[in-house]
Design an enzyme around this catalytic site. Structure first.
Site, PDB file in Angstrom:
ATOM      1  N   ILE A  11      44.102  32.616   0.754  1.00  0.00           N
ATOM      2  CA  ILE A  11      45.434  32.082   0.477  1.00  0.00           C
ATOM      3  C   ILE A  11      46.348  33.116  -0.184  1.00  0.00           C
ATOM      4  O   ILE A  11      47.563  33.072  -0.019  1.00  0.00           O
ATOM      5  CB  ILE A  11      45.346  30.777  -0.358  1.00  0.00           C
ATOM      6  CG1 ILE A  11      46.660  29.984  -0.274  1.00  0.00           C
ATOM      7  CG2 ILE A  11      44.948  31.085  -1.807  1.00  0.00           C
ATOM      8  CD1 ILE A  11      46.550  28.567  -0.814  1.00  0.00           C
ATOM      9  N   GLY A  32      37.230  30.855  -9.031  1.00  0.00           N
ATOM     10  CA  GLY A  32      37.625  30.394  -7.707  1.00  0.00           C
ATOM     11  C   GLY A  32      39.009  30.859  -7.286  1.00  0.00           C
ATOM     12  O   GLY A  32      39.419  31.987  -7.556  1.00  0.00           O
ATOM     13  N   VAL A  33      39.732  29.957  -6.622  1.00  0.00           N
ATOM     14  CA  VAL A  33      41.072  30.292  -6.114  1.00  0.00           C
ATOM     15  C   VAL A  33      42.027  30.621  -7.256  1.00  0.00           C
ATOM     16  O   VAL A  33      42.896  31.488  -7.122  1.00  0.00           O
ATOM     17  CB  VAL A  33      41.615  29.172  -5.198  1.00  0.00           C
ATOM     18  CG1 VAL A  33      41.991  27.920  -5.976  1.00  0.00           C
ATOM     19  CG2 VAL A  33      42.796  29.653  -4.389  1.00  0.00           C
ATOM     20  N   ASP A  34      41.872  29.963  -8.395  1.00  0.00           N
ATOM     21  CA  ASP A  34      42.726  30.213  -9.560  1.00  0.00           C
ATOM     22  C   ASP A  34      42.622  31.671  -9.995  1.00  0.00           C
ATOM     23  O   ASP A  34      43.631  32.365 -10.149  1.00  0.00           O
ATOM     24  CB  ASP A  34      42.307  29.266 -10.692  1.00  0.00           C
ATOM     25  CG  ASP A  34      43.269  29.246 -11.877  1.00  0.00           C
ATOM     26  OD1 ASP A  34      44.414  29.714 -11.743  1.00  0.00           O
ATOM     27  OD2 ASP A  34      42.863  28.734 -12.935  1.00  0.00           O
ATOM     28  N   THR A 122      37.475  20.865  -4.983  1.00  0.00           N
ATOM     29  CA  THR A 122      36.194  20.820  -4.274  1.00  0.00           C
ATOM     30  C   THR A 122      35.230  21.925  -4.699  1.00  0.00           C
ATOM     31  O   THR A 122      34.103  21.961  -4.222  1.00  0.00           O
ATOM     32  CB  THR A 122      36.393  20.889  -2.750  1.00  0.00           C
ATOM     33  OG1 THR A 122      37.024  22.122  -2.407  1.00  0.00           O
ATOM     34  CG2 THR A 122      37.236  19.726  -2.255  1.00  0.00           C
ATOM     35  N   TYR A 125      34.971  21.726  -9.695  1.00  0.00           N
ATOM     36  CA  TYR A 125      35.325  20.362 -10.132  1.00  0.00           C
ATOM     37  C   TYR A 125      34.512  19.303  -9.394  1.00  0.00           C
ATOM     38  O   TYR A 125      34.529  18.142  -9.766  1.00  0.00           O
ATOM     39  CB  TYR A 125      36.818  20.112  -9.976  1.00  0.00           C
ATOM     40  CG  TYR A 125      37.675  20.723 -11.082  1.00  0.00           C
ATOM     41  CD1 TYR A 125      37.174  21.689 -11.957  1.00  0.00           C
ATOM     42  CD2 TYR A 125      38.978  20.331 -11.249  1.00  0.00           C
ATOM     43  CE1 TYR A 125      37.952  22.240 -12.954  1.00  0.00           C
ATOM     44  CE2 TYR A 125      39.771  20.877 -12.255  1.00  0.00           C
ATOM     45  CZ  TYR A 125      39.254  21.830 -13.100  1.00  0.00           C
ATOM     46  OH  TYR A 125      40.044  22.357 -14.091  1.00  0.00           O
TER      47      TYR A 125
END
Length: 171
Positions: A11, A32-34, A122, A125
């Site tokens: 992303i 993760g994405v964060d 997902t 969390y």
């Protein structure tokens, strides 16, 4: 032509007006994405998150805030906090829907035309991926039925499992 697109990838590399960050309530970056968004976007994102945190004390689950995209191709990052899965008895499904809905509302308020979502809640969390995919897609479709300012919503799946789940629901 559909206003919803599905891709498998990173992303942080997407050329859209805004990407959505699956943030934690502190807004201070994480895994993760964060973590990937904070690393790719550079210190400007963390500085903007610090200012928001100082002004309002973080971001509760289901809500969303917006910052610069820093060094990302996206001009903005919309940070939303999804729920931690606790077996489904703590309103997690409604909160996850709100995370998507409030991100879209913030996009409209900021004249964002193209937006990309990761798979919210997902990862660590623990929200079941199949349930999360249905909520994500249905919430976005419902929103797009009444709002026409957003031209494209991209669901960007990092892993094959989520990509496969989304592809059966979108197509």
């Amino acid at each position: 032509m559909s206003r919803i697109e599905l891709i498998k990838g990173d992303i942080t590399k997407l050329e859209v007006d805004a990407i959505v960050n699956a943030a934690n309530s502190s807004l201070m970056g994480g895994g993760g994405v964060d973590g990937a968004i904070h690393r790719a976007g550079g210190p400007a994102i963390l500085e903007a998150c610090s200012a928001i945190r100082n002004a309002q004390g973080g971001c509760p689950p289901g809500e969303a805030v917006i910052t610069t995209g820093g060094k990302l191709a996206a001009k903005f990052v919309i940070h939303t906090v999804g729920p931690v899965w606790n077996g489904g008895g703590k309103d997690e499904e409604r909160i996850l829907g709100n995370a998507y809905r409030n991100s879209l509302k913030l996009a409209v308020d900021n004249r964002i035309r193209t937006i990309a979502f990761p798979n919210i809640s997902t990862g660590i969390y623990g929200f079941p991926k199949d349930k999360a995919a249905v909520i994500a897609i249905n919430t976005v479709k419902d929103f797009l039925e009444t709002d026409f300012s957003i031209e494209k919503v991209v669901f960007c799946c990092y892993d094959q499992e989520n990509f496969d789940l989304y592809s059966t629901l979108i197509l």
